[in-house]
Scaffold this active site. Sequence first.
Site, PDB file in Angstrom:
ATOM      1  N   CYS A 245      70.146  94.392  38.559  1.00 41.47           N
ATOM      2  CA  CYS A 245      68.954  95.252  38.619  1.00 41.47           C
ATOM      3  C   CYS A 245      69.257  96.742  38.779  1.00 41.47           C
ATOM      4  O   CYS A 245      69.021  97.517  37.853  1.00 41.47           O
ATOM      5  CB  CYS A 245      68.059  94.795  39.768  1.00 41.47           C
ATOM      6  SG  CYS A 245      67.368  93.165  39.484  1.00 41.47           S
TER       7      CYS A 245
HETATM    8  N1  LIG Z   1      68.723  88.582  39.809  1.00 34.94           N
HETATM    9  C1  LIG Z   1      67.878  89.379  40.457  1.00 34.94           C
HETATM   10  O1  LIG Z   1      68.056  89.681  41.615  1.00 34.94           O
HETATM   11  C2  LIG Z   1      66.635  89.916  39.759  1.00 34.94           C
HETATM   12  C3  LIG Z   1      65.633  90.487  40.557  1.00 34.94           C
HETATM   13  C4  LIG Z   1      64.486  90.967  39.964  1.00 34.94           C
HETATM   14  C5  LIG Z   1      64.355  90.920  38.579  1.00 34.94           C
HETATM   15  N2  LIG Z   1      65.343  90.379  37.804  1.00 34.94           N
HETATM   16  C6  LIG Z   1      65.121  90.346  36.352  1.00 34.94           C
HETATM   17  O2  LIG Z   1      64.779  89.023  35.974  1.00 34.94           O
HETATM   18  C7  LIG Z   1      65.308  88.718  34.677  1.00 34.94           C
HETATM   19  C8  LIG Z   1      66.197  87.502  34.761  1.00 34.94           C
HETATM   20  O3  LIG Z   1      67.287  87.786  35.625  1.00 34.94           O
HETATM   21  P1  LIG Z   1      68.188  86.652  36.272  1.00 34.94           P
HETATM   22  O4  LIG Z   1      68.994  87.332  37.334  1.00 34.94           O
HETATM   23  O5  LIG Z   1      67.374  85.474  36.648  1.00 34.94           O
HETATM   24  O6  LIG Z   1      69.125  86.293  35.030  1.00 34.94           O
HETATM   25  P2  LIG Z   1      70.069  85.001  34.862  1.00 34.94           P
HETATM   26  O7  LIG Z   1      71.114  85.378  33.894  1.00 34.94           O
HETATM   27  O8  LIG Z   1      70.455  84.480  36.222  1.00 34.94           O
HETATM   28  O9  LIG Z   1      69.102  83.904  34.219  1.00 34.94           O
HETATM   29  C9  LIG Z   1      68.568  84.025  32.946  1.00 34.94           C
HETATM   30  C10 LIG Z   1      68.526  82.637  32.331  1.00 34.94           C
HETATM   31  O10 LIG Z   1      67.891  82.744  31.063  1.00 34.94           O
HETATM   32  C11 LIG Z   1      68.546  81.871  30.160  1.00 34.94           C
HETATM   33  N3  LIG Z   1      68.252  82.307  28.807  1.00 34.94           N
HETATM   34  C12 LIG Z   1      68.787  83.318  28.093  1.00 34.94           C
HETATM   35  N4  LIG Z   1      68.188  83.422  26.889  1.00 34.94           N
HETATM   36  C13 LIG Z   1      67.247  82.469  26.845  1.00 34.94           C
HETATM   37  C14 LIG Z   1      66.302  82.066  25.869  1.00 34.94           C
HETATM   38  N5  LIG Z   1      66.183  82.724  24.716  1.00 34.94           N
HETATM   39  N6  LIG Z   1      65.512  81.008  26.140  1.00 34.94           N
HETATM   40  C15 LIG Z   1      65.614  80.360  27.315  1.00 34.94           C
HETATM   41  N7  LIG Z   1      66.478  80.691  28.286  1.00 34.94           N
HETATM   42  C16 LIG Z   1      67.291  81.739  28.050  1.00 34.94           C
HETATM   43  C17 LIG Z   1      70.000  81.958  30.556  1.00 34.94           C
HETATM   44  O11 LIG Z   1      70.731  80.834  30.122  1.00 34.94           O
HETATM   45  C18 LIG Z   1      69.888  82.028  32.085  1.00 34.94           C
HETATM   46  O12 LIG Z   1      69.911  80.737  32.677  1.00 34.94           O
HETATM   47  C19 LIG Z   1      66.021  89.986  34.220  1.00 34.94           C
HETATM   48  O13 LIG Z   1      65.149  90.762  33.472  1.00 34.94           O
HETATM   49  C20 LIG Z   1      66.334  90.685  35.526  1.00 34.94           C
HETATM   50  O14 LIG Z   1      66.460  92.085  35.353  1.00 34.94           O
HETATM   51  C21 LIG Z   1      66.475  89.868  38.375  1.00 34.94           C
END
Ligand SMILES: NC(=O)c1ccc[n+]([C@@H]2O[C@H](COP(=O)([O-])OP(=O)(O)OC[C@H]3O[C@@H](n4cnc5c(N)ncnc54)[C@H](O)[C@@H]3O)[C@@H](O)[C@H]2O)c1
Length: 439
Positions: free
Chosen positions: A275
């Site tokens: 983030c």
């Molecule tokens: N990790 C954090 O602390 C956090 C906090 C707030 C917001 N976010 C935001 O949330 C979003 C997700 O982050 P995250 O940390 O959960 O990421 P992550 O990489 O942990 O998880 C994303 C998941 O999406 C899957 N994926 C990718 N492409 C896909 C598709 N086309 N169809 C289905 N699944 C698919 C991946 O395999 C993965 O399991 C991002 O935009 C991030 O900026 C993350």
Amino acid sequence: MSISKERLLQRIREGEARVGVVGLGYVGLPLAVEFARSGLTCTGIDVDPRKVSAIERGESYIPDVPSADVQALRAAGRLSATTDFSVVAELDTINICVPTPLRKTKDPDMSYIVSAVEKIAAHLRPGMLVILESTTYPGTTEELVRPMLEAGGLKAGTDFFLAFSPERVDPGNPTFNTHNVPKVVGGVGAESTELASLLYGAAIETIVPVSSPQAAEMVKLLENTFRAVNIGLVNEVAIMCQKLGLDTWEVIDAAATKPFGFMPFYPGPGIGGHCIPLDPHYLSWKLKTLNFYSKFIELAAEINGSMPEHVVKKVGDILNDDGKAVRGSRVLVLGVAYKRDTNDVRESPALDVIKLLAERGAKILFHDPAIESLRVEDGAAYKRSPLTARILASADCVVIVTDHSSYDYEWVLRYARRVLDTRNATRGVKTHAERIARL
Ligand SMILES: NC(=O)c1ccc[n+]([C@@H]2O[C@H](COP(=O)([O-])OP(=O)(O)OC[C@H]3O[C@@H](n4cnc5c(N)ncnc54)[C@H](O)[C@@H]3O)[C@@H](O)[C@H]2O)c1
């Protein structure tokens, strides 16, 4: 009120709505579990078959989600996972939680959102609610997602419903989780906002509606830019304090006693995770398309990005005081996750610290309770070293990069000859204070 809205309202209210979460990572899995806990039936969809089969076996791979919860919800028939998007046709609501990384050029990489929305669009039907949660630039929901979903002829806000709701999960935070962090929601039209608020209200304590998806997208970027800029400021203050011969931590702690108008931020070896290092660039990219250059974001990125260099320089100074060169010295890095008590190394400053020290010829060892191996940007791979009194004593310098709470810092100080503490993790340690250097 449209018939499709009324039908969905009723299904959510009666706990009959079938909800879906696309992307089962740090954000998506806790959300899916929260929906299922609230009594809804939730289907997770992910392109990664390993994650899907872990859920199907009842195993969690996210530290904040206990496997016991996944098992119980699976046994109750309320949580399942699949790689097959055709299940979308059976769902009433879909939350999209896929990654939004940056390209090498620091431009947004929208490919994950585009790919997920394409597959959802193929199964979109009247009355469905689609909510984007991935952090992104203001305008994404209206300008990118909406036209893709409307291409089949259905209209957002009337035939189907569309909203943006930023995720605020803070991995490893024992107090705040998906359930008790207020959820901001901005829909395409009032009906979308109302439906999305109702859905989240089933699983989350407080809902904060805003007037549009753009406002909700901007809320998230304001929050993360606020952190990035304040961390940048305090990192610069740490360098100022060093030049002034002052203890940064003492100064911050004393300033934090002011009961109003000050909020403490702490310096560190740099910023990491999915983030804070990335999100502000989504905002500055969007503003560049409007011929506006965001100075605070660029400045904070520059200062925060220079911190690993600063850490490496301090290691060099410590070794120099002992009559040693960086080249050939053994440096043990304690903690490589980007954040305390997590197992996430994405964008971790430890990767840069290790790479820079290795480039200068140091022999690197690392230990992290939750990470067994590590690959840095230049491709070099490291395996976790055991953490023993002998290993600690054999290091010319121990660098605390991540302040995991499971470390016994008294014990570390008993054996380590020299410690660079970049997080003030050793603040309570009374013995061997002369061995500690702080940022
Ligand atoms: N990790 C954090 O602390 C956090 C906090 C707030 C917001 N976010 C935001 O949330 C979003 C997700 O982050 P995250 O940390 O959960 O990421 P992550 O990489 O942990 O998880 C994303 C998941 O999406 C899957 N994926 C990718 N492409 C896909 C598709 N086309 N169809 C289905 N699944 C698919 C991946 O395999 C993965 O399991 C991002 O935009 C991030 O900026 C993350």
